[in-house]
Write a protein that holds these residues in place. Structure first.
Motif, PDB file in Angstrom:
ATOM      1  N   LEU A  11      -5.865  -4.120  -6.247  1.00 43.26           N
ATOM      2  CA  LEU A  11      -5.297  -4.302  -4.909  1.00 43.26           C
ATOM      3  C   LEU A  11      -5.816  -3.221  -3.969  1.00 43.26           C
ATOM      4  N   PRO A  12      -5.850  -3.509  -2.669  1.00 41.42           N
ATOM      5  CA  PRO A  12      -6.133  -2.432  -1.724  1.00 41.42           C
ATOM      6  C   PRO A  12      -5.092  -1.321  -1.933  1.00 41.42           C
ATOM      7  N   TYR A  13      -5.552  -0.076  -1.950  1.00 36.38           N
ATOM      8  CA  TYR A  13      -4.681   1.059  -2.244  1.00 36.38           C
ATOM      9  C   TYR A  13      -5.114   2.250  -1.388  1.00 36.38           C
ATOM     10  N   ARG A  14      -4.120   3.022  -0.956  1.00 34.86           N
ATOM     11  CA  ARG A  14      -4.418   4.293  -0.310  1.00 34.86           C
ATOM     12  C   ARG A  14      -3.234   5.236  -0.440  1.00 34.86           C
ATOM     13  N   LYS A  15      -3.520   6.501  -0.213  1.00 35.40           N
ATOM     14  CA  LYS A  15      -2.493   7.533  -0.102  1.00 35.40           C
ATOM     15  C   LYS A  15      -2.289   7.770   1.383  1.00 35.40           C
ATOM     16  N   ALA A  16      -1.029   7.955   1.776  1.00 33.74           N
ATOM     17  CA  ALA A  16      -0.721   8.100   3.193  1.00 33.74           C
ATOM     18  C   ALA A  16       0.324   9.189   3.400  1.00 33.74           C
ATOM     19  N   ALA A  17       0.381   9.663   4.628  1.00 38.84           N
ATOM     20  CA  ALA A  17       1.377  10.659   5.033  1.00 38.84           C
ATOM     21  C   ALA A  17       2.073  10.147   6.282  1.00 38.84           C
ATOM     22  N   ARG A  85       7.224   7.763  -1.587  1.00 36.02           N
ATOM     23  CA  ARG A  85       7.423   6.323  -1.774  1.00 36.02           C
ATOM     24  C   ARG A  85       6.167   5.703  -2.353  1.00 36.02           C
ATOM     25  N   GLN A  86       6.359   4.865  -3.349  1.00 33.81           N
ATOM     26  CA  GLN A  86       5.291   4.011  -3.834  1.00 33.81           C
ATOM     27  C   GLN A  86       5.621   2.610  -3.350  1.00 33.81           C
ATOM     28  N   ARG A  97      -1.032  -1.689  -1.985  1.00 32.16           N
ATOM     29  CA  ARG A  97      -0.173  -0.624  -2.515  1.00 32.16           C
ATOM     30  C   ARG A  97      -0.499   0.672  -1.804  1.00 32.16           C
ATOM     31  N   GLN A  98       0.557   1.429  -1.531  1.00 30.15           N
ATOM     32  CA  GLN A  98       0.381   2.687  -0.815  1.00 30.15           C
ATOM     33  C   GLN A  98       1.340   3.726  -1.366  1.00 30.15           C
ATOM     34  N   ASP A  99       0.827   4.904  -1.683  1.00 33.00           N
ATOM     35  CA  ASP A  99       1.657   6.056  -2.037  1.00 33.00           C
ATOM     36  C   ASP A  99       1.810   6.886  -0.776  1.00 33.00           C
ATOM     37  N   GLU A 100       3.068   7.168  -0.392  1.00 31.12           N
ATOM     38  CA  GLU A 100       3.333   7.824   0.884  1.00 31.12           C
ATOM     39  C   GLU A 100       4.192   9.070   0.708  1.00 31.12           C
ATOM     40  N   TRP A 101       3.815  10.126   1.415  1.00 28.76           N
ATOM     41  CA  TRP A 101       4.618  11.343   1.517  1.00 28.76           C
ATOM     42  C   TRP A 101       5.189  11.377   2.926  1.00 28.76           C
ATOM     43  N   PHE A 102       6.497  11.615   3.032  1.00 28.78           N
ATOM     44  CA  PHE A 102       7.192  11.651   4.324  1.00 28.78           C
ATOM     45  C   PHE A 102       7.627  13.074   4.653  1.00 28.78           C
ATOM     46  N   PHE A 103       7.440  13.445   5.902  1.00 25.58           N
ATOM     47  CA  PHE A 103       7.851  14.745   6.421  1.00 25.58           C
ATOM     48  C   PHE A 103       8.789  14.527   7.602  1.00 25.58           C
ATOM     49  N   LEU A 104       9.585  15.530   7.909  1.00 21.63           N
ATOM     50  CA  LEU A 104      10.441  15.510   9.090  1.00 21.63           C
ATOM     51  C   LEU A 104       9.871  16.445  10.139  1.00 21.63           C
TER      52      LEU A 104
END
Length: 177
Positions: A11-17, A85-86, A97-104
């Motif tokens: 699947l298309p996949y990336r890491k994101a912020a 989040r995955q 599919r995307q692996d994501e890191w969230f910041f405030l």
């Protein structure tokens, strides 16, 4: 440079912020977008995007924030990561599919936002940016608007004033499977 690659699952996949931005009134900044292959399908989500080669999630979050909103933040002003989040979702004619890191980010005032930094591909699927109070978001949800990730509705009130130091893990591998 595209940050999407074909992953191990095919699947298309990336890491994101991503950045959850609160202004001095406690409102949250969200992006409205749509599926380029299904323009009638709209949703709201947080500012952010793909992590580029050589970047860590915090650096990518800062860059994406500046590009998508015009808001310049220091690396130190980004709190977290507060969530990982995955995500597996349907976009552009199929699953991705995307692996994501969230910041405030807590702003001392309401910033003017601009979209001049949007890439051509962002311009094709992003509709705009808007500040929302938590009650506005309740109205959006009651009206059937989609907000992603879905868990954000219940987490925003907890993070509106400060972060408790706990990193939330959500998504397809939430239980450690």
């Amino acid at each position: 440079m595209s940050t999407w690659k074909i992953g191990a699952e095919g699947l298309p996949y990336r890491k994101a912020a991503r950045v959850i931005v609160f202004d001095s009134c406690g409102r949250v900044l969200l992006v409205q977008g749509h599926d380029g292959d299904d323009p009638g399908r709209h949703w709201w989500f947080t500012v952010g995007g793909g992590i580029e080669e050589g970047e860590d999630p915090r650096q990518a979050a800062r860059r994406e924030l500046k590009e998508e909103t015009g808001i310049a933040a220091t690396l130190e002003e980004l709190v977290g990561p507060v969530m990982f989040r995955q995500g597996l979702f349907d976009f552009a004619k199929g699953p991705a599919r995307q692996d994501e890191w969230f910041f405030l980010l807590y702003l001392q005032r309401t910033e003017r936002i601009r979209t001049k930094g949007w890439t051509s591909s962002e311009k094709e699927v992003l509709d705009g940016l808007e500040w929302f109070s938590l009650s506005d978001l309740e109205d959006l949800q009651a009206g059937g608007s989609a907000l992603y990730p879905k868990e954000l509705f219940k987490l925003l009130p907890k993070w509106q004033k400060n972060w408790d130091g706990q990193v939330k893990r959500i998504g397809i591998n939430e239980s450690g499977d």
